[in-house]
Each structure stands twice: as structure tokens, then as C-alpha cells.
Design a protein around this motif. Structure first.
Motif, mmCIF file in Angstrom:
data_model
loop_
_atom_site.group_PDB
_atom_site.id
_atom_site.type_symbol
_atom_site.label_atom_id
_atom_site.label_comp_id
_atom_site.label_asym_id
_atom_site.label_seq_id
_atom_site.Cartn_x
_atom_site.Cartn_y
_atom_site.Cartn_z
ATOM 1 N N CYS A 1 11.826 -12.004 -2.806
ATOM 2 C CA CYS A 1 11.106 -10.562 -2.722
ATOM 3 C C CYS A 1 11.249 -10.230 -1.070
ATOM 4 O O CYS A 1 11.193 -11.312 -0.002
ATOM 5 N N SER A 2 11.579 -9.334 -0.621
ATOM 6 C CA SER A 2 11.400 -8.853 0.932
ATOM 7 C C SER A 2 10.231 -9.084 1.505
ATOM 8 O O SER A 2 9.967 -9.167 2.594
ATOM 9 N N CYS A 3 9.055 -8.908 0.604
ATOM 10 C CA CYS A 3 7.510 -9.193 1.348
ATOM 11 C C CYS A 3 7.424 -10.746 1.685
ATOM 12 O O CYS A 3 6.491 -10.923 2.165
ATOM 13 N N SER A 4 8.143 -11.715 1.052
ATOM 14 C CA SER A 4 8.107 -12.969 1.539
ATOM 15 C C SER A 4 9.391 -13.653 1.340
ATOM 16 O O SER A 4 9.957 -14.309 0.498
ATOM 17 N N HIS B 1 8.752 -3.849 -1.121
ATOM 18 C CA HIS B 1 9.338 -5.000 -2.034
ATOM 19 C C HIS B 1 10.493 -4.573 -2.759
ATOM 20 O O HIS B 1 10.543 -3.343 -3.296
ATOM 21 N N THR C 1 3.874 -2.196 2.429
ATOM 22 C CA THR C 1 4.668 -3.236 2.443
ATOM 23 C C THR C 1 5.995 -2.783 1.408
ATOM 24 O O THR C 1 5.792 -2.469 0.355
ATOM 25 N N ARG D 1 5.770 -7.355 -8.862
ATOM 26 C CA ARG D 1 5.673 -5.998 -8.247
ATOM 27 C C ARG D 1 4.279 -5.126 -9.103
ATOM 28 O O ARG D 1 3.530 -4.540 -8.555
ATOM 29 N N ASN E 1 -0.934 -3.173 1.929
ATOM 30 C CA ASN E 1 -0.179 -3.643 0.873
ATOM 31 C C ASN E 1 0.635 -2.563 0.362
ATOM 32 O O ASN E 1 1.866 -2.788 -0.218
#
Length: 211
Positions: free
Chosen positions: A184-187, A141, A139, A201, A136
């Protein structure tokens, strides 16, 4: 020869054994100087080491490899194995009442200890919760905008079948009804507005230790 010509002193050692040579029919006694005395005293060390290294179930013989880097690695491992055995024999078994084990038995116990390594097992148990937290934490964001004509993201690429180049969609955060084209770049592909991105965030920073 460079080592022998630049090492030690020309003075004979006090504890050196006397040597006898017959010169012109007369027996002469003398002692070697430090360089040659140490050479004859310890020259068997390499042979003894090699004899152990190439004894039964030798690592270099059982590990069949044709790559030079693996051969060099096997050579280093074999030397380390013999050094560990000689250290145990000299510093541990020599000072106590224990009967020194054979090198074969030492190899068996060493192999078992490497397979059933309690330190590795403890490390694996400790890393399971940390691994998720670390994932996490690492990752990325970032609030990004979808490409033009984007409809949805299928898991590998964007579907660019929208009629409008800047088509907007409803934010996927529960309770939010804003129309946006950001995520968001994480999803990737999960629509998220700027306000919900800030809450996202903050939640990740609390749960995943992200600063």
C-alpha cells in the motif's frame, strides 16, 4: 484637486461658520461651499491619525525591517491599531462613564490580548484530535507493485538486489501466507496482498473517516 473639483455642491452649508474678509476697505461676510467647508473642518484628521500612529512604541519604528512588503504590512497594522483606538474612544468610552485610556495603555492591552489570545488557544486545543483524523483522511491509499529486482525498502529508496526481477515475498498481514510483490502506498515496503489491502482500506475508512 480632482477630488475637490468633483466633490460636493456649490451651495454653502447651513451650519458653516461665517468668514470675514476685508475687500477694498469693506468687511465682507460669507460661508464656504460644501467642498471647502469640509476641507477646513476635517483636514486635521490625517495629522491627528499620524500623531497617534508615530507615538511611543510605534509598531513601524520598533519593527526594524528593510523589506518593502514588511514595511507595507507594518503600515497597515499601525493604521488598523489607531482606527481601533479611535473607534473605542468614540463609540464606547464617549457613551459611558468610563475615563478614556491613553493610546499607550491601549497599545499595551492590545499587545497582551494578542499574545494571550484565548480564541487561538481554544482553536489549538480543538485541532489536536482533528489533525490526526485529517491526516488519515488525506493519506493516499493505493495498491502498488514493487520495482523489478526489489528486495526491501530502506526508508528512502528501494534495495534492488534481488536475483529475480519479479521476486515475491510473504504478505506481512498477520495470518496471511500469500506470496506477492505489492504494497500500500501509505506504507511503502510493507508487503500486502490484494485481499488484505481491501481489509486495510475498510479499517482506515472506519477509523480515519476516509471515503
Amino acid at each position: 484637486m480632482k477630488l475637490m473639483s468633483t466633490y460636493g455642491s456649490p451651495i454653502p452649508l447651513r451650519d458653516a461658520k461665517e468668514k470675514r474678509r476685508r475687500v477694498d476697505g469693506e468687511v465682507k461676510t460669507f460661508k464656504y461651499t460644501e467642498t471647502f467647508e469640509n476641507h477646513y473642518r476635517y483636514r486635521h484628521a490625517v495629522d491627528d491619525h499620524n500623531n497617534l500612529r508615530h507615538s511611543d512604541i510605534s509598531l513601524e519604528e520598533t519593527w526594524v525591517t528593510h523589506r518593502w512588503e514588511n514595511r507595507a504590512f507594518a503600515f497597515i497594522l499601525a493604521i488598523t491599531e489607531v482606527n481601533a483606538y479611535l473607534a473605542m474612544r468614540y463609540f464606547v468610552w464617549r457613551c459611558g462613564d468610563k475615563v478614556p485610556m491613553t493610546f499607550l495603555e491601549f497599545r499595551r492591552q492590545l499587545a497582551k490580548a494578542l499574545i494571550e489570545n484565548e480564541h487561538m488557544r481554544a482553536e489549538e486545543e480543538d485541532t489536536s484530535p482533528r489533525r490526526s483524523k485529517r491526516s488519515n483522511a488525506t493519506t493516499i491509499h493505493e495498491l502498488l507493485s514493487a520495482p523489478t529486482h526489489a528486495r526491501f525498502y530502506d526508508g528512502s529508496k528501494w534495495n534492488l538486489g534481488a536475483k529475480s526481477p519479479y521476486q515475491k515475498y510473504t504478505c506481512k498481514t498477520p495470518g496471511c501466507k500469500k506470496f506477492i510483490r505489492t504494497y500500500c502506498s501509505c506504507s511503502v515496503g510493507c508487503w500486502m496482498c490484494y485481499g488484505c489491502y481491501g481489509n486495510h482500506r475498510s479499517a482506515v475508512a472506519t477509523d480515519g473517516n476516509v471515503q
